[in-house]
Design an enzyme around this catalytic site. Structure first.
Site, mmCIF file in Angstrom:
data_model
loop_
_atom_site.group_PDB
_atom_site.id
_atom_site.type_symbol
_atom_site.label_atom_id
_atom_site.label_comp_id
_atom_site.label_asym_id
_atom_site.label_seq_id
_atom_site.Cartn_x
_atom_site.Cartn_y
_atom_site.Cartn_z
ATOM 1 N N ASN A 1 13.059 33.340 54.558
ATOM 2 C CA ASN A 1 12.519 32.712 55.776
ATOM 3 C C ASN A 1 12.941 33.427 57.058
ATOM 4 O OD1 ASN A 1 15.132 31.869 55.361
ATOM 5 N ND2 ASN A 1 14.798 29.819 56.175
ATOM 6 N N GLU B 1 25.041 29.556 51.716
ATOM 7 C CA GLU B 1 24.225 28.844 52.714
ATOM 8 C C GLU B 1 23.011 28.337 51.973
ATOM 9 O OE1 GLU B 1 24.964 28.147 55.650
ATOM 10 O OE2 GLU B 1 26.620 29.497 56.092
ATOM 11 N N CYS C 1 16.062 26.067 56.748
ATOM 12 C CA CYS C 1 16.964 25.308 55.879
ATOM 13 C C CYS C 1 17.531 24.073 56.557
ATOM 14 C CB CYS C 1 18.109 26.215 55.440
ATOM 15 S SG CYS C 1 18.900 27.028 56.832
ATOM 16 N N GLU D 1 28.897 30.753 58.345
ATOM 17 C CA GLU D 1 28.502 32.003 58.990
ATOM 18 C C GLU D 1 28.674 31.796 60.487
ATOM 19 O OE1 GLU D 1 24.529 32.810 57.203
ATOM 20 O OE2 GLU D 1 25.633 34.313 56.070
HETATM 21 P P1 NDP Z 1 16.320 31.522 46.372
HETATM 22 O O1 NDP Z 1 17.566 30.774 46.042
HETATM 23 O O2 NDP Z 1 15.217 31.451 45.422
HETATM 24 O O3 NDP Z 1 16.619 33.065 46.582
HETATM 25 C C1 NDP Z 1 17.607 33.517 47.459
HETATM 26 C C2 NDP Z 1 17.989 34.934 47.069
HETATM 27 O O4 NDP Z 1 18.762 34.903 45.862
HETATM 28 C C3 NDP Z 1 16.812 35.828 46.801
HETATM 29 O O5 NDP Z 1 17.125 37.116 47.278
HETATM 30 C C4 NDP Z 1 16.718 35.788 45.299
HETATM 31 O O6 NDP Z 1 16.047 36.885 44.759
HETATM 32 C C5 NDP Z 1 18.172 35.779 44.913
HETATM 33 N N1 NDP Z 1 18.459 35.203 43.603
HETATM 34 C C6 NDP Z 1 17.748 34.300 42.906
HETATM 35 N N2 NDP Z 1 18.392 33.969 41.752
HETATM 36 C C7 NDP Z 1 19.547 34.680 41.739
HETATM 37 C C8 NDP Z 1 20.666 34.776 40.827
HETATM 38 N N3 NDP Z 1 20.721 34.064 39.721
HETATM 39 N N4 NDP Z 1 21.685 35.621 41.142
HETATM 40 C C9 NDP Z 1 21.661 36.320 42.294
HETATM 41 N N5 NDP Z 1 20.652 36.280 43.177
HETATM 42 C C10 NDP Z 1 19.602 35.468 42.920
HETATM 43 O O7 NDP Z 1 15.916 31.008 47.831
HETATM 44 P P2 NDP Z 1 14.582 31.303 48.633
HETATM 45 O O8 NDP Z 1 14.477 32.757 48.877
HETATM 46 O O9 NDP Z 1 13.496 30.574 47.934
HETATM 47 O O10 NDP Z 1 14.899 30.619 50.048
HETATM 48 C C11 NDP Z 1 14.689 29.286 50.297
HETATM 49 C C12 NDP Z 1 15.978 28.507 50.154
HETATM 50 O O11 NDP Z 1 16.988 29.081 50.979
HETATM 51 C C13 NDP Z 1 15.841 27.074 50.617
HETATM 52 O O12 NDP Z 1 16.491 26.214 49.731
HETATM 53 C C14 NDP Z 1 16.539 27.070 51.951
HETATM 54 O O13 NDP Z 1 17.033 25.832 52.342
HETATM 55 C C15 NDP Z 1 17.614 28.060 51.732
HETATM 56 N N6 NDP Z 1 18.086 28.588 52.994
HETATM 57 C C16 NDP Z 1 19.334 28.220 53.417
HETATM 58 C C17 NDP Z 1 19.787 28.638 54.649
HETATM 59 C C18 NDP Z 1 21.154 28.267 55.123
HETATM 60 O O14 NDP Z 1 21.674 28.935 55.995
HETATM 61 N N7 NDP Z 1 21.785 27.236 54.596
HETATM 62 C C19 NDP Z 1 18.954 29.444 55.548
HETATM 63 C C20 NDP Z 1 17.676 29.809 54.987
HETATM 64 C C21 NDP Z 1 17.259 29.371 53.746
HETATM 65 P P3 NDP Z 1 14.434 36.958 44.768
HETATM 66 O O15 NDP Z 1 13.909 35.890 45.612
HETATM 67 O O16 NDP Z 1 14.190 38.282 45.321
HETATM 68 O O17 NDP Z 1 14.051 36.830 43.338
#
Ligand code: NDP
Length: 695
Positions: free
Chosen positions: A360, A457, A491, A669
């Site tokens: 995002n 996060e 998020c 962060e």
């Molecule tokens: P994901 O959890 O699907 O993915 C986050 C990252 O982790 C991606 O780069 C993904 O790879 C990678 N990933 C996925 N599975 C694994 C694993 N088992 N081991 C290591 N890395 C992995 O999140 P989204 O990208 O769908 O983002 C949306 C989510 O992020 C929402 O829940 C949102 O609330 C949260 N978010 C939280 C924030 C905060 O600061 N608290 C800020 C912004 C978002 P890939 O996608 O490339 O497969």
């Protein structure tokens, strides 16, 4: 739009004649929908279309020829849509989803189309020519499903599962048609199928594609491309491919770690002041390239340029400036231990750390992780989300240009498997993840094998509480910021908006007025306020939740639909949506949707609302609008959330630590707090006298 028929009576290719044929087919579908098969006659079609029965006969022969042409037109439309979707996707699970989505798309799931299909199906067993069309259509669906399934399960199982999926597509559709389209809609039908397929694949050990919300999770592809293969980054406003990235596998990650170790030694040997100079230069470069980077980010994420040009890059630059200052003032402690000794602590870097980002805020997330990591003398390997791989690469270029030693910040691309290689690598000392709760758990579990530090996060379902004494226009503005920025893909969004009973009607009226004025459109247009969601699959997930909200009895007061007018049909746009009369137990109120969907809930008193606001596994953020200062602080102190706002929402100055409690994460962060997560303390005892040993 219906395509031309390929029936044997199709002889003419003149545009005028073609137009007439299409028009007659449309009229036939209308007639079938209204009068059924029996009531539809050549004379009746001719009368409706205002042409002579002879002309209809000239084009189609007899009634069966006309019906066959109409049937072909409908099957061809589904076929075209399936092919268009498949062209964009390469992984098997996503291809299966594309077939489901095209077959159960809203345009196939309306009363008119459904009634026409029903009329045909009623005749298929009797009319040979219709049977032929139907068997071609069915074979095509089965072949498409089987060829993707074979990559996920053994061949005989693929056969069975394909038949089951096809039967469910037909069944769910038939049931809706027979119930007069009251029982299901396109979104919930797709949600049902997605859940079914995920369930079956999960039993076979494949990653689930869907979520509780119904349709598929953004970007997730059960069988991602392997190491060394390329994957496309797609503009969610237009569906066009922006570029390709290559998946990093074990060899690339090992090489990146080795390069990072070399870079880190050089980087950590520099003084804080020297590191600060590099980080400040990076901040300047980010600012000077703001427009270019904002455009790239808008194309990759779909976020409006009016947001990315004032938030994403600038926030990254602010972060580098802030941590540059801290790099210069990093210090340990002196501890007085009396005349014979003293102690001190050194704040040392961890070594090589990894950042894993969500889609995002790709650049901002990369900056928020890289700046503190580098300020403390670490090297960072960063993996952006696979949906948004582009801007992190620009950050790598900028840091090199600013004077960072090679290897000290590297971007690797890929899916969850690449992320896993980082979280499990013994040469990496810490993981900072921004992502979903489920990913957080997986990362923490993997990281535990090598006892890495983790900062997580994660997601949220935050509350915003609007008391009766709040300045209502500010509260409405806060609720808008808390729900619709970045099309709701934030998020910390407060998607549970609790409004005091006495002001709710007034609040809703003002809210709807402002939401209805929001401009949805091309993200590159500076006037656009709402862009598309990040991917087609994510759009379906969000629409699935909207369908569930309706089904569970929430009152939709605005939005609730995909926006397809003009060119927007090429992208994944969902109108800002507000549900009123929500209950705490509804899925839209409990689960993170990550889209532009606000749930309004009514409350009567302070104690009640605090209890309800806290009744969630999440704890990322919270907000309170009130003019009563003591109440503001009193309520915030009782809310279980890591990041809170009084009389505002979603502002995130770098000086303030950001992060969640409960299932929303670990660590912080930004702010000085981030230093704790990128350094380790060394305690040193210094003796000033002789050593007295009892031996
Ligand atoms: P994901 O959890 O699907 O993915 C986050 C990252 O982790 C991606 O780069 C993904 O790879 C990678 N990933 C996925 N599975 C694994 C694993 N088992 N081991 C290591 N890395 C992995 O999140 P989204 O990208 O769908 O983002 C949306 C989510 O992020 C929402 O829940 C949102 O609330 C949260 N978010 C939280 C924030 C905060 O600061 N608290 C800020 C912004 C978002 P890939 O996608 O490339 O497969």
């Amino acid at each position: 739009m219906n395509k031309q028929s390929t029936s044997s009576s199709d002889l003419s290719h003149e545009p005028l004649e073609e137009g007439r044929r299409c028009r007659l087919i449309e009229v036939t579908i209308d007639s079938l929908a209204e009068l059924g098969y029996v009531g539809t006659t050549l004379a009746q079609i001719a009368g409706r279309a205002g042409v002579s029965p002879g002309l209809v006969a000239h084009y189609f022969g007899d009634k069966d020829g006309l019906l066959e042409a109409a049937f072909r037109s409908l099957t061809r439309r589904v076929g075209d849509h399936v092919r268009a979707r498949l062209r964009q996707i390469s992984t098997p699970r996503a291809r299966i989803q594309a077939i489901i989505d095209a077959n159960l798309a809203p345009e196939e799931f309306d009363r008119r189309t459904g009634s026409a299909w029903l009329a045909f199906w009623g005749q298929v067993l009797q009319v040979q020519s219709l049977r032929r069309v139907q068997s071609v259509y069915q074979r095509r669906t089965l072949t498409n499903l089987r060829s993707s399934l074979k990559k996920l399960v053994p061949t005989d199982e693929a056969q069975n599962l394909a038949a089951m999926i096809a039967a469910m597509i037909d069944g769910v559709w038939l049931r809706a048609a027979l119930s007069g389209w009251h029982e299901a809609d396109s979104e919930s039908a797709r949600a049902l199928l997605t859940e079914f397929v995920d369930g079956r694949l999960k039993d076979r050990g494949h990653t689930a594609h869907g979520t509780a919300g119904g349709a598929s999770k953004a970007g997730e592809r059960a069988a991602a491309p392997a190491a060394g293969e390329r994957f496309a980054s797609i503009n969610p406003a237009t569906g066009e491919i922006l570029g390709y990235a290559i998946v990093a596998g074990p060899a690339q990650i090992d090489a990146a770690v080795r390069a990072a170790q070399l870079g880190q030694v050089k980087w950590a040997a520099m003084t804080g002041a020297e590191r600060a100079r590099v980080l400040r230069r990076a901040a300047q470069l980010l600012r000077s390239r703001n427009q270019e980077l904002a455009e790239l980010e808008s194309r990759d994420t779909g976020k409006p340029i009016q947001e990315t040009s004032v938030v994403d890059v600038i926030s990254g630059a602010d972060c580098f400036e802030y941590f540059a200052s801290l790099a210069q003032s990093l210090s340990g402690e002196h501890i007085d231990l009396g005349p014979q000794a003293f102690g001190y602590t050194r704040r040392e870097p961890l070594g090589v750390v990894a950042g894993i980002g969500a889609w995002n805020y790709p650049l901002q997330i990369a900056c928020w992780k890289a700046a503190p990591a580098l300020a403390c003398g670490n090297a960072m390997i960063f993996k952006p989300a696979e949906l948004t791989p582009l801007s992190a690469v620009k950050l790598q270029e900028i840091l090199l240009e600013a004077g960072l030693p090679p290897g000290a910040f590297q971007v690797v691309q890929g899916f969850a498997d690449t992320g896993r290689l980082l979280t499990r690598h013994p040469g990496i000392r810490k993981i900072s993840l921004t992502g979903e709760v489920g990913t957080g758990k997986a990362v923490m579990s993997d990281a535990s094998q090598t006892l890495k530090n983790v900062t997580l996060e994660l997601g949220g379902k935050s509350p915003l509480i609007i008391f009766e004494d709040a300045k209502l226009d500010n509260a409405v503005a806060g609720a808008l910021l808390a729900n619709f920025y970045s099309s709701g893909q934030v998020c910390s969004n407060a998607t549970r908006v609790f409004v005091h009973r006495s002001v709710k009607a007034d609040f809703i009226e003002r809210l709807v007025k402002r939401v209805s004025a929001m401009r949805i459109g091309d993200p590159m247009d500076p006037a656009t306020q709402v862009g598309p969601l990040v991917s087609e699959q994510h759009m379906h997930k969000v629409l699935g939740y909207i369908a569930r909200g309706r089904a569970e009895g929430a009152r939709l007061i605005i939005g609730g639909n995909r926006v397809t007018s003009g060119d927007l049909g090429r992208g994944y746009f969902v109108a800002p949506t507000v549900f009123d009369d929500c209950r705490d137990d509804m899925a839209i109120v409990r689960e993170e949707i990550f889209g532009p969907v606000m749930s309004v809930l009514e409350f009567a008193d302070e104690r009640e609302v605090i209890e309800r606001a806290n009744a969630t596994e999440f704890g990322l953020a919270a907000g309170v609008f009130t003019n009563d200062l003591t109440r503001g602080h009193r309520v915030i102190a009782q809310l279980q959330a890591g990041t809170c706002w009084i009389n505002h929402y979603n502002v995130t100055p770098i000086e303030l630590p950001f992060g969640g409690v409960k299932m929303s994460g670990l660590g912080r962060e930004n702010g000085r707090a981030a230093l704790e997560h990128y350094t380790q303390l060394k305690s040193v005892y210094v003796a000033m006298g002789d050593v007295d040993a009892p031996y």
